[in-house]
Design an enzyme around this catalytic site. Structure first.
Site, PDB file in Angstrom:
ATOM      1  N   HIS A  50      16.006 -81.016 -10.842  1.00  0.00           N
ATOM      2  CA  HIS A  50      15.950 -81.332 -12.267  1.00  0.00           C
ATOM      3  C   HIS A  50      17.389 -81.417 -12.767  1.00  0.00           C
ATOM      4  CE1 HIS A  50      11.574 -80.600 -12.644  1.00  0.00           C
ATOM      5  NE2 HIS A  50      11.792 -79.735 -11.667  1.00  0.00           N
ATOM      6  N   ARG A  52      18.156 -82.840 -15.757  1.00  0.00           N
ATOM      7  CA  ARG A  52      18.043 -82.590 -17.211  1.00  0.00           C
ATOM      8  C   ARG A  52      18.663 -83.634 -18.129  1.00  0.00           C
ATOM      9  NH1 ARG A  52      14.016 -79.226 -16.273  1.00  0.00           N
ATOM     10  NH2 ARG A  52      14.590 -77.098 -15.777  1.00  0.00           N
ATOM     11  N   ASN A  82      10.854 -85.111 -15.897  1.00  0.00           N
ATOM     12  CA  ASN A  82      10.517 -84.413 -17.155  1.00  0.00           C
ATOM     13  C   ASN A  82      11.759 -84.363 -18.051  1.00  0.00           C
ATOM     14  OD1 ASN A  82      11.597 -82.605 -15.292  1.00  0.00           O
ATOM     15  ND2 ASN A  82      10.359 -80.867 -15.945  1.00  0.00           N
ATOM     16  N   HIS A 166       3.061 -82.666  -8.287  1.00  0.00           N
ATOM     17  CA  HIS A 166       3.085 -81.270  -8.729  1.00  0.00           C
ATOM     18  C   HIS A 166       1.612 -80.921  -8.945  1.00  0.00           C
ATOM     19  CE1 HIS A 166       4.453 -77.975 -11.646  1.00  0.00           C
ATOM     20  NE2 HIS A 166       3.157 -78.076 -11.881  1.00  0.00           N
ATOM     21  N   ASN A 264       7.689 -71.943 -11.484  1.00  0.00           N
ATOM     22  CA  ASN A 264       6.339 -72.465 -11.322  1.00  0.00           C
ATOM     23  C   ASN A 264       6.309 -73.472 -10.176  1.00  0.00           C
ATOM     24  OD1 ASN A 264       3.657 -72.922 -11.902  1.00  0.00           O
ATOM     25  ND2 ASN A 264       4.107 -74.541 -13.376  1.00  0.00           N
ATOM     26  N   ASP A 291      13.782 -77.470  -5.876  1.00  0.00           N
ATOM     27  CA  ASP A 291      13.249 -77.413  -7.247  1.00  0.00           C
ATOM     28  C   ASP A 291      14.299 -76.784  -8.173  1.00  0.00           C
ATOM     29  OD1 ASP A 291      11.671 -77.665  -9.455  1.00  0.00           O
ATOM     30  OD2 ASP A 291      10.102 -76.294  -8.808  1.00  0.00           O
ATOM     31  N   GLY A 310      11.569 -71.678 -14.006  1.00  0.00           N
ATOM     32  CA  GLY A 310      12.555 -72.459 -13.261  1.00  0.00           C
ATOM     33  C   GLY A 310      13.797 -71.668 -12.938  1.00  0.00           C
TER      34      GLY A 310
END
Ligand code: DOR
Ligand code: ZN
Length: 404
Positions: A50, A52, A82, A166, A264, A291, A310
């Protein structure tokens, strides 16, 4: 940059060879560096990070996330969607591609989402997005509707695209935020049951079998997930999967009342961890992905219940796995290189890399999050004593990270 390697171990043709040689990399400065007793490895490839950006630059940026990745030994990472905007249209994925073009110090391969806005209501237009990416995921949440997942897989099959899932059944979460196990019971926390992961995996494996879609499962954490995928592979389903360094080396008996242990899927039981290691050894699990999921200090400061899900992992993955799995004799260094470098590129359709990363595995250090290049600081490995320091990582023949 002039390089000499003395008595180093280099991975080539699936084996390690002891080598001494000289090399050079084009740079502005004529630095001369010599490495002795180091490991020379093909750069790693992480299919699950990620970064971001766009949208959440206070957690991480393409610049900080790729610098951290290079320091972790990576020259290729796949960035999860995301984001804001979610890469669900050509226009929106271009926003991210422009930042990558401008700031990335290694190769970043963006996922597009499977559904518009990752809302699970309407599929993206795969055919227009396929010029920009071949990998689709709603990571951060599961696709709840069977019909929608089946249609996504049919379209993916037709266009030779990958569905990267996921797996999480929202109807089974019941407000849980750590594993539903001994620790949650003893400390009065709400638990996430294992079925919320393996239920959707079971569903998707049947869909992948029916549609023939190229299907990859993200961050598996339960023993049932390992067994379901093992059986599906035997039936010939076109499936691969990943797990993370933390699921292989930690379990819920090691939880502390601190947000840096919250992610998660959650850290599961000892039996789950052992099943994952079995899966790594017998080939059921194809690759290890971090992750890497940075959040701000404040977002991770609210304990197990209130913190965001996370943890970061891209800078510690190789030292953690080397120290806890290779040095202890659980897996060979050759197998670890397959899991971190060879297999992810093969499955995700990237060519074998010519880039390399140099590590001094004799150097010991204490994990100090304040030293990270990532903006994220929450790691369950904080304070642990590990082996292995990255000295150099190349990307596309140039220096992406160097620290003598
Ligand atoms: O721990 C997690 N963090 N799991 C996810 O699925 C999403 C991720 C994030 O984006 O922070
Ligand atoms: Zn996820």
């Amino acid at each position: 940059m002039e390089l000499t390697f003395k008595n180093c171990k280099k991975y080539e043709d699936q084996k390690f060879h002891t080598v001494s040689f000289a090399d050079s990399i084009p740079t502005d400065s004529g630095v001369v560096v010599s490495f002795s007793n180091c490991l020379i490895l093909p750069t790693f490839c992480d299919v699950h990070v990620h970064l971001r950006e766009p949208g959440f630059f206070y957690k991480e940026t393409i610049l900080t996330g790729t610098r951290a990745s290079a320091r972790g030994g990576y020259s290729d990472v796949f960035s999860m969607p995301n984001l804001d905007p979610v890469p669900d249209t050509v226009e929106n994925i271009r926003v991210q591609l422009d930042i990558i073009e401008r700031d990335a110090v290694i190769n970043v391969h963006p996922y597009a989402s499977i559904t518009m806005g990752e809302k699970g209501e309407r599929l993206v237009d795969f055919e227009s997005l396929k010029k920009y990416t071949r990998w689709f995921s709603d990571d951060g949440r599961g696709v709840q509707s069977l019909e929608m997942m089946e249609e996504a897989m049919q379209i993916a099959k037709k266009n030779d695209l990958m569905i990267v899932a996921h797996c999480e059944d929202n109807s089974l979460l019941r407000g849980g935020y750590i594993h539903d196990g001994e620790y949650s019971k003893a400390h009065g926390h709400k638990g996430i049951c294992s079925e919320s992961e393996w239920g959707p995996i079971k569903r998707d494996l049947e869909l992948a079998e029916r549609t023939g879609c190229k299907y990859h499962v993200c961050h598996i954490s339960t023993k049932e997930s390992v067994e379901l995928i093992r059986e599906a592979k035997k039936r010939g389903v076109d499936v691969t999967c990943e797990t993370g360094p933390h699921y292989l080396t930690l379990d819920d008996s090691m939880l502390e009342e601190d947000g840096r242990f919250k992610m998660n899927p959650p850290l599961r039981s000892k039996e789950d961890r052992e099943a994952l290691i079995e899966g790594i050894i017998d080939g059921t699990i194809d690759m290890i992905a971090t992750d890497h999921a940075p959040h701000s200090a404040e977002e991770k400061s609210r304990g197990l219940m209130g913190s965001m899900m996370g943890v970061v992992g891209i800078e510690t993955a190789f030292p953690v796995l080397y120290t806890k799995l290779v040095k202890t004799g659980v897996v060979s260094l050759e197998r670890l290189v397959e899991l971190l470098s060879i297999n992810p590129r093969k499955r995700f359709g990237l060519p074998a890399t010519k880039d390399f990363t140099v590590w001094d595995m004799n150097e010991e250090f204490n994990v100090d999050p304040d030293e990270f290049l990532s903006k994220g600081r929450a790691t369950p490995f904080k304070g642990e004593r590990l082996f292995g320091r990255c000295k150099l990582t190349t990307c596309n023949g140039k220096v992406a990270y160097f620290n003598k």
